[in-house]
Design a protein around this motif. Structure first.
Motif, mmCIF file in Angstrom:
data_model
loop_
_atom_site.group_PDB
_atom_site.id
_atom_site.type_symbol
_atom_site.label_atom_id
_atom_site.label_comp_id
_atom_site.label_asym_id
_atom_site.label_seq_id
_atom_site.Cartn_x
_atom_site.Cartn_y
_atom_site.Cartn_z
ATOM 1 N N VAL A 1 40.851 -34.101 70.333
ATOM 2 C CA VAL A 1 40.705 -33.422 69.048
ATOM 3 C C VAL A 1 39.256 -33.546 68.617
ATOM 4 O O VAL A 1 38.698 -34.638 68.579
ATOM 5 C CB VAL A 1 41.620 -34.037 67.975
ATOM 6 N N LEU A 2 38.633 -32.408 68.306
ATOM 7 C CA LEU A 2 37.229 -32.358 67.917
ATOM 8 C C LEU A 2 37.116 -32.145 66.414
ATOM 9 O O LEU A 2 37.843 -31.320 65.852
ATOM 10 C CB LEU A 2 36.499 -31.235 68.655
ATOM 11 N N HIS A 3 36.194 -32.861 65.779
ATOM 12 C CA HIS A 3 35.950 -32.712 64.343
ATOM 13 C C HIS A 3 34.466 -32.435 64.120
ATOM 14 O O HIS A 3 33.606 -33.105 64.711
ATOM 15 C CB HIS A 3 36.336 -33.989 63.594
ATOM 16 N N ALA A 4 34.173 -31.473 63.249
ATOM 17 C CA ALA A 4 32.796 -31.129 62.916
ATOM 18 C C ALA A 4 32.500 -31.463 61.462
ATOM 19 O O ALA A 4 33.409 -31.584 60.636
ATOM 20 C CB ALA A 4 32.536 -29.639 63.169
ATOM 21 N N ILE B 1 35.469 -27.922 60.374
ATOM 22 C CA ILE B 1 36.171 -27.268 61.474
ATOM 23 C C ILE B 1 36.684 -28.336 62.444
ATOM 24 O O ILE B 1 35.980 -29.288 62.763
ATOM 25 C CB ILE B 1 35.254 -26.280 62.204
ATOM 26 N N SER B 2 37.919 -28.180 62.897
ATOM 27 C CA SER B 2 38.479 -29.099 63.878
ATOM 28 C C SER B 2 39.406 -28.325 64.801
ATOM 29 O O SER B 2 39.861 -27.226 64.478
ATOM 30 C CB SER B 2 39.230 -30.240 63.194
ATOM 31 N N GLY B 3 39.682 -28.901 65.956
ATOM 32 C CA GLY B 3 40.570 -28.242 66.897
ATOM 33 C C GLY B 3 40.730 -29.057 68.158
ATOM 34 O O GLY B 3 40.064 -30.077 68.347
ATOM 35 N N MET B 4 41.635 -28.591 69.024
ATOM 36 C CA MET B 4 41.966 -29.309 70.242
ATOM 37 C C MET B 4 41.392 -28.616 71.471
ATOM 38 O O MET B 4 41.260 -27.395 71.506
ATOM 39 C CB MET B 4 43.477 -29.434 70.394
ATOM 40 N N VAL B 5 41.060 -29.419 72.480
ATOM 41 C CA VAL B 5 40.593 -28.924 73.771
ATOM 42 C C VAL B 5 41.275 -29.740 74.857
ATOM 43 O O VAL B 5 41.449 -30.954 74.716
ATOM 44 C CB VAL B 5 39.057 -29.056 73.909
ATOM 45 N N TRP B 6 41.677 -29.077 75.931
ATOM 46 C CA TRP B 6 42.308 -29.774 77.038
ATOM 47 C C TRP B 6 41.214 -30.378 77.918
ATOM 48 O O TRP B 6 40.863 -29.871 78.966
ATOM 49 C CB TRP B 6 43.161 -28.813 77.855
ATOM 50 N N ARG B 7 40.649 -31.470 77.468
ATOM 51 C CA ARG B 7 39.628 -32.211 78.210
ATOM 52 C C ARG B 7 39.786 -33.682 77.885
ATOM 53 O O ARG B 7 40.153 -34.035 76.768
ATOM 54 C CB ARG B 7 38.213 -31.745 77.833
ATOM 55 N N PHE C 1 35.081 -23.326 72.014
ATOM 56 C CA PHE C 1 36.251 -22.587 71.554
ATOM 57 C C PHE C 1 37.414 -23.565 71.458
ATOM 58 O O PHE C 1 37.822 -24.158 72.459
ATOM 59 C CB PHE C 1 36.553 -21.480 72.571
ATOM 60 N N VAL C 2 37.954 -23.790 70.258
ATOM 61 C CA VAL C 2 38.994 -24.804 70.054
ATOM 62 C C VAL C 2 40.245 -24.180 69.462
ATOM 63 O O VAL C 2 40.210 -23.115 68.846
ATOM 64 C CB VAL C 2 38.491 -25.946 69.145
ATOM 65 N N GLN C 3 41.369 -24.892 69.653
ATOM 66 C CA GLN C 3 42.659 -24.460 69.130
ATOM 67 C C GLN C 3 42.987 -25.267 67.893
ATOM 68 O O GLN C 3 42.982 -26.497 67.923
ATOM 69 C CB GLN C 3 43.740 -24.683 70.190
ATOM 70 N N ASN C 4 43.276 -24.574 66.784
ATOM 71 C CA ASN C 4 43.649 -25.236 65.543
ATOM 72 C C ASN C 4 44.965 -24.646 65.081
ATOM 73 O O ASN C 4 45.010 -23.621 64.402
ATOM 74 C CB ASN C 4 42.556 -25.029 64.481
ATOM 75 N N GLY C 5 46.074 -25.309 65.461
ATOM 76 C CA GLY C 5 47.392 -24.738 65.182
ATOM 77 C C GLY C 5 47.559 -23.432 65.939
ATOM 78 O O GLY C 5 47.369 -23.375 67.153
ATOM 79 N N LYS C 6 47.866 -22.357 65.232
ATOM 80 C CA LYS C 6 47.989 -21.052 65.863
ATOM 81 C C LYS C 6 46.661 -20.304 65.888
ATOM 82 O O LYS C 6 46.559 -19.222 66.463
ATOM 83 C CB LYS C 6 49.036 -20.209 65.118
ATOM 84 N N ARG C 7 45.640 -20.886 65.268
ATOM 85 C CA ARG C 7 44.334 -20.238 65.194
ATOM 86 C C ARG C 7 43.415 -20.752 66.294
ATOM 87 O O ARG C 7 43.543 -21.875 66.761
ATOM 88 C CB ARG C 7 43.680 -20.506 63.830
#
Length: 242
Positions: free
Chosen positions: A164-167, A171-177, A138-144
């Motif tokens: 920052v994860l990229h697929a 699909i991309s998004g941020m995770v606090w890890r 489950f990743v955060q992409n801006g407000k989504r």
């Protein structure tokens, strides 16, 4: 479809009643009970084997965040709160969703749809254990917020306290890890840290070339920009790729 077993956790009876009333409009929701404290909620959730918990954050001197580590990883959590400053921390513990009071019916429906999809995919969403290629993140992409399939993950890049994860499917998004945490969780035969700020999925390296400083430039499926491996890791990469 089997109904979702739901528990409502809020220290305000009026708030619990309002949410219960909204949930009754969903035919496949089975409300198993309500709780107003962390200890009470833990017992109720474990006894009912709840699929989904709607959890307030501020609970009469307690925090809903204290409940999360005491729950089974198969129990999804949706935070329901009047305060938006907790959103990042909710994201950190991999909450399914974050709803602001007063809860809008369409946002509640979206949370329920996410849980149904999650059950259908059968992913393990906790990052407290090793991950397999069948998991989703489950990743955060801006407000989504969106799902990212681990089997499509091609790049993890450090960005301050986040990664920052990229697929490959865009699909991309941020995770606090941190990258160090990812190294411990990811399948080591597929993911490699190519320098201090980046991990790549070696299965998605579709081209490479030598660059100055005895390093390799890597081209990954789904990414427009290439990645540069460190001088230290380049010999290991050459053996793998040649």
């Amino acid at each position: 479809m089997t109904g979702l077993r739901v528990v409502i956790v809020d220290d305000e009876p009026i708030a619990r009643q309002a949410l219960r009333r909204m949930l009754l409009d969903f035919s496949d929701i089975r409300i198993c009970g309500e709780a107003g404290s962390v200890d009470e909620a833990e017992r109720l959730i474990n006894d009912t084997r709840a699929d989904l918990v709607f959890l307030d954050i501020e609970l009469y001197g307690e925090s809903g965040f204290d409940l999360v580590p005491r729950l089974d990883s198969k129990t999804a959590v949706v935070f329901v709160t009047a305060f938006n400053q907790y959103a990042i921390r909710a994201f950190e513990v991999n909450a399914l969703d974050y709803l602001l009071k007063p809860v809008a019916k369409d946002r509640l429906a979206q949370s329920i749809r996410r849980r149904r999809k999650q059950q259908k995919l059968q992913p393990r969403l906790t990052l407290a254990q090793d991950l397999s290629l069948e998991d989703v993140i489950f990743v955060q992409n801006g407000k989504r917020r969106c799902w990212l399939a681990l089997k499509k993950l091609c790049l993890i890049k450090a960005s301050g306290d986040f990664t920052v994860l990229h697929a490959t499917d865009g699909i991309s998004g941020m995770v606090w890890r941190s990258l160090r945490q990812w190294e411990k969780l990811l399948p080591q035969d597929q993911f490699m840290r190519i320098h201090r700020g980046m991990i790549v999925n070696v299965n998605y390296i579709n081209a490479f070339e030598s660059v100055s400083g005895q390093r390799l430039k890597l081209y990954l499926t789904g990414l427009a920009e290439p990645c540069i491996a460190s001088r230290r890791i380049t010999p290991q990469l050459r053996k793998l790729l040649l």
